[in-house]
Design a protein around this motif. Structure first.
Motif, PDB file in Angstrom:
ATOM      1  N   THR A  35      16.671  10.226  40.983  1.00 53.73           N
ATOM      2  CA  THR A  35      15.928   8.666  39.776  1.00 53.73           C
ATOM      3  C   THR A  35      17.432   8.413  40.026  1.00 53.73           C
ATOM      4  O   THR A  35      18.335   7.994  39.724  1.00 53.73           O
ATOM      5  N   ARG A  36      17.082   6.845  40.137  1.00 52.57           N
ATOM      6  CA  ARG A  36      18.952   5.808  40.889  1.00 52.57           C
ATOM      7  C   ARG A  36      18.146   4.780  39.999  1.00 52.57           C
ATOM      8  O   ARG A  36      17.060   4.146  40.619  1.00 52.57           O
ATOM      9  N   LEU A  37      18.838   4.598  39.310  1.00 54.82           N
ATOM     10  CA  LEU A  37      19.018   3.006  38.284  1.00 54.82           C
ATOM     11  C   LEU A  37      19.978   2.429  38.106  1.00 54.82           C
ATOM     12  O   LEU A  37      20.895   2.622  38.454  1.00 54.82           O
ATOM     13  N   THR A  38      19.771   0.392  37.907  1.00 56.30           N
ATOM     14  CA  THR A  38      20.411   0.406  38.000  1.00 56.30           C
ATOM     15  C   THR A  38      20.892  -0.015  36.857  1.00 56.30           C
ATOM     16  O   THR A  38      20.228   0.357  35.979  1.00 56.30           O
ATOM     17  N   GLN A  39      21.871  -0.913  36.803  1.00 56.99           N
ATOM     18  CA  GLN A  39      22.513  -1.079  34.793  1.00 56.99           C
ATOM     19  C   GLN A  39      21.201  -1.721  34.278  1.00 56.99           C
ATOM     20  O   GLN A  39      21.357  -1.307  32.952  1.00 56.99           O
ATOM     21  N   ASP A  40      20.413  -2.475  34.975  1.00 59.81           N
ATOM     22  CA  ASP A  40      19.384  -3.314  33.898  1.00 59.81           C
ATOM     23  C   ASP A  40      18.426  -2.570  33.382  1.00 59.81           C
ATOM     24  O   ASP A  40      18.271  -1.688  32.384  1.00 59.81           O
ATOM     25  N   GLU A  41      17.715  -1.466  34.335  1.00 57.61           N
ATOM     26  CA  GLU A  41      17.100   0.157  33.851  1.00 57.61           C
ATOM     27  C   GLU A  41      17.487   1.047  33.496  1.00 57.61           C
ATOM     28  O   GLU A  41      16.892   1.496  32.027  1.00 57.61           O
ATOM     29  N   PHE A  42      19.311   1.141  33.723  1.00 57.45           N
ATOM     30  CA  PHE A  42      19.608   1.989  32.645  1.00 57.45           C
ATOM     31  C   PHE A  42      19.613   1.755  30.821  1.00 57.45           C
ATOM     32  O   PHE A  42      19.603   2.386  30.164  1.00 57.45           O
ATOM     33  N   LYS A  43      20.025  -0.114  30.827  1.00 59.28           N
ATOM     34  CA  LYS A  43      19.935  -0.243  29.643  1.00 59.28           C
ATOM     35  C   LYS A  43      18.061  -0.322  28.797  1.00 59.28           C
ATOM     36  O   LYS A  43      17.956  -0.095  27.413  1.00 59.28           O
ATOM     37  N   ALA A  44      17.287   0.191  29.820  1.00 57.12           N
ATOM     38  CA  ALA A  44      16.234  -0.399  29.339  1.00 57.12           C
ATOM     39  C   ALA A  44      15.899   1.745  28.754  1.00 57.12           C
ATOM     40  O   ALA A  44      15.020   1.526  27.873  1.00 57.12           O
ATOM     41  N   VAL A  45      16.770   2.223  29.059  1.00 56.50           N
ATOM     42  CA  VAL A  45      16.033   4.008  28.480  1.00 56.50           C
ATOM     43  C   VAL A  45      17.319   4.259  27.671  1.00 56.50           C
ATOM     44  O   VAL A  45      17.249   5.584  27.564  1.00 56.50           O
ATOM     45  N   LYS A  46      18.564   3.745  27.847  1.00 51.96           N
ATOM     46  CA  LYS A  46      19.751   4.192  27.270  1.00 51.96           C
ATOM     47  C   LYS A  46      19.378   4.534  25.823  1.00 51.96           C
ATOM     48  O   LYS A  46      19.799   5.730  25.464  1.00 51.96           O
ATOM     49  N   GLY A  47      18.482   3.734  25.346  1.00 53.16           N
ATOM     50  CA  GLY A  47      18.430   4.009  23.672  1.00 53.16           C
ATOM     51  C   GLY A  47      16.768   5.612  23.218  1.00 53.16           C
ATOM     52  O   GLY A  47      16.747   6.133  22.585  1.00 53.16           O
ATOM     53  N   ASP A  48      16.412   6.197  24.686  1.00 53.60           N
ATOM     54  CA  ASP A  48      15.511   6.919  24.721  1.00 53.60           C
ATOM     55  C   ASP A  48      15.741   8.081  25.149  1.00 53.60           C
ATOM     56  O   ASP A  48      16.649   9.019  25.674  1.00 53.60           O
ATOM     57  N   VAL A  49      16.074   9.263  23.537  1.00 57.93           N
ATOM     58  CA  VAL A  49      16.201  10.517  23.370  1.00 57.93           C
ATOM     59  C   VAL A  49      15.277  11.595  24.794  1.00 57.93           C
ATOM     60  O   VAL A  49      16.201  12.373  24.930  1.00 57.93           O
ATOM     61  N   THR A  50      14.843  10.852  24.261  1.00 56.86           N
ATOM     62  CA  THR A  50      13.982  12.318  25.389  1.00 56.86           C
ATOM     63  C   THR A  50      14.141  11.895  27.912  1.00 56.86           C
ATOM     64  O   THR A  50      13.927  13.080  28.026  1.00 56.86           O
TER      65      THR A  50
END
Length: 216
Positions: A35-50
């Motif tokens: 799974t390769r994320l863009t910076q914007d995609e990472f921002k969407a999951v950054k706060g998801d501890v799972t």
């Protein structure tokens, strides 16, 4: 019959801190979800501890184990977990320690590379590159050449008689330094020969052929 675990490695669209783990999967012949994320995609999951327990990448998610297994953050923890899992961490504590030394040398080299990579001033970047080639990398790269020659006469692996995490990590390093600073290849022929041998390993070669092309 117990189920086989499944793996998902989450990182950015880059080699960086995820590539050693990807190479370990490739050499072990173990399938994984890359799974390769863009910076914007990472921002969407950054706060998801799972998905990102420390709010950073890479993260390895392992499913299908006998007991619940939390997501694994920290690139080097992931690499060592996979190396142990795939029997690529030496035959005993002495070999494991030598593998750790090689990996820490790689970390030291990448500390300089990352600093150069993110430097915005062209003149300063050029100065850092010159210092790296002529001074900053010299002790570590010379020691790595000597370690390779001591173990196998420079014709085999870094530790023991088969590929380990040390070889994967050093190969990842040589891809970065020989690709961006070609004079280093001529300065350290033992490492250049090692890098060429690793690149020709069938499973490594197959991974390189199919992976996305990225600068770093």
């Amino acid at each position: 019959m117990p189920t086989q675990p499944t793996y998902e490695l989450i990182y950015f669209t880059a080699r960086g801190g995820g590539e050693i783990s990807r190479l370990l999967f490739a050499q072990a012949g173990v399938e994984f979800k890359d799974t390769r994320l863009t910076q914007d995609e990472f921002k969407a999951v950054k706060g998801d501890v799972t998905r990102a327990p420390l709010g950073q990448l890479p993260v390895l998610i392992v499913k299908g184990t006998a007991t619940p297994f939390p997501p694994i953050p920290q690139s080097h923890a992931i690499e060592r977990y996979l190396a142990r899992k795939f029997d690529m961490y030496g035959k005993n504590i002495e070999e494991a320690t030598r593998i750790d030394v090689a990996c820490e040398c790689v970390v030291e080299i990448f500390t300089h590379i990352v600093k150069m990579f993110f430097e915005k001033d062209d003149a300063k970047k050029k100065e850092l590159g010159k210092s790296f080639v002529e001074k900053d990398s010299k002790t570590v790269l010379t020691a790595m050449c000597n370690a390779l020659k001591k173990n196998s006469g420079g014709k085999g692996f870094f530790v023991g008689d088969k590929m380990t995490l040390a070889d994967i990590a050093v190969f990842h390093m040589t891809e970065a330094i020989f690709g961006s600073m070609p004079p280093l290849a001529a300065m350290y022929p033992a490492l250049k020969d090692f890098s060429d041998r690793m690149r020709a390993e069938p499973k490594i070669a197959a991974w390189i052929k199919k992976r996305p092309v990225t600068q770093f």
